[in-house]
Design an enzyme around this catalytic site. Structure first.
Site, short mmCIF file in Angstrom:
data_model
loop_
_atom_site.label_atom_id
_atom_site.label_comp_id
_atom_site.label_asym_id
_atom_site.label_seq_id
_atom_site.Cartn_x
_atom_site.Cartn_y
_atom_site.Cartn_z
N ARG A 169 0.85 -1.18 0.00
CA ARG A 169 0.00 0.00 0.00
C ARG A 169 0.88 1.24 0.00
O ARG A 169 1.62 1.47 0.96
CB ARG A 169 -0.87 -0.01 1.26
CG ARG A 169 -1.78 1.17 1.39
CD ARG A 169 -2.39 1.27 2.79
NE ARG A 169 -3.30 2.39 2.83
CZ ARG A 169 -4.56 2.31 2.45
NH1 ARG A 169 -5.08 1.17 2.08
NH2 ARG A 169 -5.32 3.39 2.45
N SER A 171 -13.35 -2.70 0.26
CA SER A 171 -13.72 -2.03 1.50
C SER A 171 -15.19 -1.65 1.48
O SER A 171 -15.69 -1.15 0.47
CB SER A 171 -12.91 -0.74 1.69
OG SER A 171 -11.55 -1.02 1.80
N LYS A 193 -4.98 6.05 9.69
CA LYS A 193 -5.39 6.68 8.44
C LYS A 193 -6.32 7.83 8.77
O LYS A 193 -7.35 7.63 9.40
CB LYS A 193 -6.13 5.67 7.54
CG LYS A 193 -5.24 4.69 6.82
CD LYS A 193 -6.10 3.67 6.09
CE LYS A 193 -6.80 4.27 4.87
NZ LYS A 193 -7.71 3.30 4.23
#
Ligand code: NI
Lengths: 193, 193
Positions: A19, A88, A117
């Site tokens: 990521r 997600s 995040k």
């Protein structure tokens, strides 16, 4: 980067996620090829976040897309039927659309408030995990705010696995932290970076 | 954005390039689908910069990769044999590698100093175009610093087409500027945005 991934595998992680939202495509491919070699050697899965092109280029096991990434039905078409597609979902509608698009697992979260995040959104709680578990057969991977302390109740609610970003990376001894989490959940631990 | 692309087509552009290094993948796909509809209707090519995943998702005619993007041989593998692959080359070695990887055209530049891209690099001049023209059969598309005033000599040096970013976008009347360039080069004008 290799050190973190290796340590996470040492600690029991069965999935490594690549990521990186700021790296160039060239850099992502280079990182992905290194992780592909490592994960193959260690027998764990490699999932690429967002970038289907990178997932295909490095022959990853699959890709994970969020609601700002490639729409799930297009991601499935590009990945083909064999590779893993994770999607997600932050609410029931997103979950339904992801299941219909052929998601292999749903990334559900954040379950708890998270500092990893900034754009993680409002916590959905374990109730949401339970609600999806009753509706769909698609495995649920819980993401966000999960620690060794609360991992148990997330699994209890029906999560097939848990994904950890901050809990492991912030810990001083990555391998030990991952091991503690793996023990707490008695289940799969996914390690994002 | 549509306005710029449409105006460029009005002015004679035969290729529209989707280029956005900061947009989310979701946004890129949405923009790409709109451009795909437009370009198909107007009979011009759609090339996606950097993102092979987006190129495949929106069924673009091809993709263009730079030296920070997907390596050309991987890009070719992902795109398949039919779609167009353009590869930027700033020196002889990069040009040779791109040709060997199966590039359908080479993006050569910047030919002249440019203000459109800060990372465009040192101008290579028309000499470089001429040198490549003598070595390879692969079409050369000149990029960077090209205006209606110097387009002629670039074509003279052997470029099959020219790509314009700043010259068209900075002009007040986009369609008129593109038309002027198309006339100056008597050749293909590629319009990046
Ligand atoms: Ni990006």
């Amino acid at each position: 980067m290799l050190t973190v991934a290796e340590a996470a595998i040492e600690g029991g992680a069965t999935v490594i996620q690549l990521r990186d939202k700021v790296a160039s495509t060239r850099k992502l491919v280079e990182e992905g090829l290194v992780l592909r070699e490592l994960t193959r050697r260690r027998g764990v899965l490699l999932i690429v976040n967002d970038r289907i092109d990178v997932a295909l280029a490095v022959d990853a096991d699959g890709a994970h897309v969020g609601q700002d990434d490639m729409p799930a039905h297009l991601a499935r078409r590009l990945l083909g039927p064999e590779r893993i597609l994770g999607v997600s979902a932050g609410n029931l509608e997103e979950a339904r659309a992801a299941v219909e698009a052929g998601a292999d697992y749903l990334g559900i979260g954040p379950i708890y408030p998270t500092r990893g995040k900034l754009d993680a959104g409002v916590p959905v709680g374990t109730q949401f995990v339970l609600g999806l578990k009753l509706r769909y057969a698609t495995p649920l991977v819980a993401i966000g705010g999960i620690t060794a302390e609360n991992a148990g109740e997330v699994i209890q609610a029906g999560a097939a696995g848990i994904a950890v970003i901050t809990a492991v990376v912030n810990a001083e001894d990555i391998a030990a932290a991952a091991r503690k989490l793996a023990t707490a959940s008695s289940s799969k631990v996914e390690k994002g970076e």
